[in-house]
Motif scaffolding. Sequence first.
Motif, PDB file in Angstrom:
ATOM      1  N   THR A 321      42.543 148.668  53.267  1.00 40.24           N
ATOM      2  CA  THR A 321      41.904 147.991  52.277  1.00 40.24           C
ATOM      3  C   THR A 321      41.420 146.211  52.934  1.00 40.24           C
ATOM      4  O   THR A 321      40.474 146.004  52.778  1.00 40.24           O
ATOM      5  CB  THR A 321      42.608 147.725  51.055  1.00 40.24           C
ATOM      6  N   ALA A 322      42.333 145.866  53.847  1.00 42.37           N
ATOM      7  CA  ALA A 322      42.031 144.629  54.675  1.00 42.37           C
ATOM      8  C   ALA A 322      40.876 144.744  55.443  1.00 42.37           C
ATOM      9  O   ALA A 322      39.915 143.968  55.568  1.00 42.37           O
ATOM     10  CB  ALA A 322      43.346 144.215  55.338  1.00 42.37           C
ATOM     11  N   PHE A 323      40.582 145.947  56.125  1.00 42.38           N
ATOM     12  CA  PHE A 323      39.488 146.265  57.082  1.00 42.38           C
ATOM     13  C   PHE A 323      38.310 146.349  56.005  1.00 42.38           C
ATOM     14  O   PHE A 323      37.241 145.889  56.485  1.00 42.38           O
ATOM     15  CB  PHE A 323      39.714 147.426  57.731  1.00 42.38           C
ATOM     16  N   ARG A 324      38.310 146.996  55.299  1.00 41.83           N
ATOM     17  CA  ARG A 324      37.053 147.006  54.000  1.00 41.83           C
ATOM     18  C   ARG A 324      36.962 145.621  53.858  1.00 41.83           C
ATOM     19  O   ARG A 324      35.723 145.217  53.492  1.00 41.83           O
ATOM     20  CB  ARG A 324      37.558 147.726  52.872  1.00 41.83           C
ATOM     21  N   ASP A 325      37.684 144.509  53.461  1.00 39.72           N
ATOM     22  CA  ASP A 325      37.652 143.435  53.019  1.00 39.72           C
ATOM     23  C   ASP A 325      36.807 142.684  54.140  1.00 39.72           C
ATOM     24  O   ASP A 325      35.955 142.075  53.783  1.00 39.72           O
ATOM     25  CB  ASP A 325      38.692 142.773  52.957  1.00 39.72           C
ATOM     26  N   ALA A 326      37.242 143.031  55.344  1.00 45.72           N
ATOM     27  CA  ALA A 326      36.763 142.291  56.550  1.00 45.72           C
ATOM     28  C   ALA A 326      35.237 142.586  56.649  1.00 45.72           C
ATOM     29  O   ALA A 326      34.427 141.713  56.995  1.00 45.72           O
ATOM     30  CB  ALA A 326      37.394 142.699  57.810  1.00 45.72           C
ATOM     31  N   ALA A 327      34.979 143.911  56.671  1.00 45.95           N
ATOM     32  CA  ALA A 327      33.479 144.275  56.783  1.00 45.95           C
ATOM     33  C   ALA A 327      32.716 143.919  55.784  1.00 45.95           C
ATOM     34  O   ALA A 327      31.662 143.486  55.938  1.00 45.95           O
ATOM     35  CB  ALA A 327      33.606 145.949  56.886  1.00 45.95           C
ATOM     36  N   LEU A 328      33.170 143.789  54.662  1.00 42.52           N
ATOM     37  CA  LEU A 328      32.258 143.387  53.358  1.00 42.52           C
ATOM     38  C   LEU A 328      31.933 141.812  53.651  1.00 42.52           C
ATOM     39  O   LEU A 328      30.923 141.527  53.229  1.00 42.52           O
ATOM     40  CB  LEU A 328      33.218 143.651  52.156  1.00 42.52           C
ATOM     41  N   LEU A 329      33.056 140.980  53.795  1.00 50.91           N
ATOM     42  CA  LEU A 329      32.983 139.590  53.910  1.00 50.91           C
ATOM     43  C   LEU A 329      31.974 139.344  55.141  1.00 50.91           C
ATOM     44  O   LEU A 329      31.103 138.396  55.077  1.00 50.91           O
ATOM     45  CB  LEU A 329      34.339 138.865  54.069  1.00 50.91           C
ATOM     46  N   CYS A 330      32.257 139.969  56.054  1.00 48.48           N
ATOM     47  CA  CYS A 330      31.396 140.089  57.326  1.00 48.48           C
ATOM     48  C   CYS A 330      29.911 140.335  57.083  1.00 48.48           C
ATOM     49  O   CYS A 330      28.871 139.505  57.329  1.00 48.48           O
ATOM     50  CB  CYS A 330      31.688 140.884  58.406  1.00 48.48           C
ATOM     51  N   ARG A 331      29.552 141.263  56.261  1.00 47.77           N
ATOM     52  CA  ARG A 331      28.018 141.309  55.845  1.00 47.77           C
ATOM     53  C   ARG A 331      27.768 140.526  54.992  1.00 47.77           C
ATOM     54  O   ARG A 331      26.584 139.816  54.934  1.00 47.77           O
ATOM     55  CB  ARG A 331      28.036 142.876  54.912  1.00 47.77           C
ATOM     56  N   ALA A 332      28.380 139.907  54.062  1.00 48.96           N
ATOM     57  CA  ALA A 332      28.029 138.635  53.030  1.00 48.96           C
ATOM     58  C   ALA A 332      27.612 137.466  54.042  1.00 48.96           C
ATOM     59  O   ALA A 332      26.578 136.781  53.963  1.00 48.96           O
ATOM     60  CB  ALA A 332      29.148 138.515  52.243  1.00 48.96           C
ATOM     61  N   LEU A 333      28.534 137.299  55.167  1.00 51.09           N
ATOM     62  CA  LEU A 333      28.411 135.989  55.773  1.00 51.09           C
ATOM     63  C   LEU A 333      27.246 136.219  56.778  1.00 51.09           C
ATOM     64  O   LEU A 333      26.439 135.165  57.165  1.00 51.09           O
ATOM     65  CB  LEU A 333      29.492 135.535  56.497  1.00 51.09           C
ATOM     66  N   THR A 334      26.997 137.594  57.045  1.00 47.70           N
ATOM     67  CA  THR A 334      25.878 137.967  58.069  1.00 47.70           C
ATOM     68  C   THR A 334      24.700 137.412  57.417  1.00 47.70           C
ATOM     69  O   THR A 334      23.605 136.821  57.942  1.00 47.70           O
ATOM     70  CB  THR A 334      25.922 138.967  58.437  1.00 47.70           C
ATOM     71  N   ALA A 335      24.314 137.843  55.938  1.00 50.36           N
ATOM     72  CA  ALA A 335      23.288 137.425  55.262  1.00 50.36           C
ATOM     73  C   ALA A 335      23.007 136.067  55.350  1.00 50.36           C
ATOM     74  O   ALA A 335      21.820 135.462  55.326  1.00 50.36           O
ATOM     75  CB  ALA A 335      23.411 138.191  54.046  1.00 50.36           C
ATOM     76  N   VAL A 336      24.260 135.156  55.075  1.00 52.58           N
ATOM     77  CA  VAL A 336      23.989 133.605  55.025  1.00 52.58           C
ATOM     78  C   VAL A 336      23.565 133.239  56.346  1.00 52.58           C
ATOM     79  O   VAL A 336      22.571 132.415  56.457  1.00 52.58           O
ATOM     80  CB  VAL A 336      25.198 133.312  54.746  1.00 52.58           C
ATOM     81  N   HIS A 337      24.200 133.547  57.507  1.00 49.16           N
ATOM     82  CA  HIS A 337      23.720 133.255  58.643  1.00 49.16           C
ATOM     83  C   HIS A 337      22.078 133.351  58.970  1.00 49.16           C
ATOM     84  O   HIS A 337      21.473 132.688  59.850  1.00 49.16           O
ATOM     85  CB  HIS A 337      24.638 133.932  59.623  1.00 49.16           C
ATOM     86  N   ARG A 338      21.842 134.549  58.342  1.00 47.33           N
ATOM     87  CA  ARG A 338      20.242 134.806  58.729  1.00 47.33           C
ATOM     88  C   ARG A 338      19.377 134.119  57.626  1.00 47.33           C
ATOM     89  O   ARG A 338      18.087 134.305  57.755  1.00 47.33           O
ATOM     90  CB  ARG A 338      20.191 136.295  58.381  1.00 47.33           C
ATOM     91  N   GLY A 339      20.079 133.327  56.838  1.00 50.16           N
ATOM     92  CA  GLY A 339      19.297 132.772  55.811  1.00 50.16           C
ATOM     93  C   GLY A 339      18.754 133.443  54.644  1.00 50.16           C
ATOM     94  O   GLY A 339      17.789 133.221  53.895  1.00 50.16           O
TER      95      GLY A 339
END
Length: 378
Positions: A321-339
Amino acid sequence: MRVLVIGAGIGGLCLAQGLRRAGIDVRVYEREEGIHARYQGFRIGIGGPGLEALRECLPQRLHPLLEASTGELSGERLVVDEQLCEIRRLGVLHGGMATDRHVLRHLLLAGLTDRIEFGKRLVRYTELPDGTVRAEFADGTSATGDLLVGADGGNSPVRRQLLPEAEVVALDGRGLLGRTPLTERFADLVPGFGTVVAGPEVRMLLGKMEFRRPPHLAAAELAPDVELPETGSYVRWVAFLPEYIDAVPADWPAARDLLLSGIADWHPDLVELVRRSDVVNSSGLTVRYAEPVPHWGTRPVTLLGDAVHIMPPSGGMGANTAFRDAALLCRALTAVHRGEAQLLTAVERYEREMLEYGFAAVAESLAQLPAFAPAASA
Ligand SMILES: Cc1cc2nc3c(=O)[nH]c(=O)nc-3n(C[C@H](O)[C@H](O)[C@H](O)COP(=O)(O)OP(=O)(O)OC[C@H]3O[C@@H](n4cnc5c(N)ncnc54)[C@H](O)[C@@H]3O)c2cc1C
């Protein structure tokens, strides 16, 4: 955008790998002085969405090393009595891969050495008027970022500050977590996924961590820049002392001897398994779980892994579940990074989804607890 990750456990490091891969500025702060600072080496089964999430965050070039430095995790789950006579079979399970937490943590550190600082114990954070957040450490230093992620485990100071009402329950389980080097004598104790030894007063659960290849040799061949520890295969076992014993001594030889006194007439292979346990990599085990929390007002501070949804190991789902959190948050922050998204909107979406599947996993693990630790749940 700068992301501060508090805690270099497997969840925090997985997130850092994913963020680095996405080109996001990430810094990790770990309270321990180094990766070898404390007992870490137990077996963790990773499979399904957790394994997919780990692979998503880990650079492609390290996937072969991940595979080579793990072991098989499938087969029959046996229940035997204390003389090793079969009582019943619980069915075949295909659990993904068996990993060792210490080895996995080394793998997850690959390429992050310039992003991580050890000896940094977070004491508090402060949200600043410009929307950023400052992490303050016990050594008097601080760091500022746009988002602070508490990946700081079951006693999370970030959770205690962010959600002071959130409750973590510790079960009085008198648990012992042992590790014994795998030899020919012990190999047959765990022919498949795992073995439950249902003794009259003590119950033991046995699992095998048999590396496909010695991790340090696999690293030398497949990714020479990565240093994996030199560690041998082992049997990981969990035992629960009888109810008439009040507490597990903190000192391992004393705890081990207490268990030995309760299983003296058991099959000699089981007695020997306990006798030969490795002092450095064995310890008491407290089973804990988090009570569900509702979504809070999103801020530039969030949580991941055991810091928010610690669960009993009975379901084999905490790390997944911690890995799932990490990937989900990473996707969310990647979208922010891309504007493509606003920071707080993206974090809120992560939090709402994470709370739903995270606490479903806690509930499922609790439901499986009686089979894992009947004494603990009494
Ligand atoms: C016996 C056992 C068996 C398990 N088996 C499985 C399994 O088969 N499958 C599975 O999915 N899960 C399993 N789990 C659960 C899994 O180990 C955890 O869910 C997982 O390790 C959680 O990772 P994390 O990164 O959230 O927290 P942690 O791994 O606890 O990492 C937290 C990190 O934060 C650091 N930290 C804490 N406080 C601070 C601070 N103030 N400042 C800076 N750093 C700080 C800590 O030192 C630590 O490095 C098992 C657990 C146990 C105990």
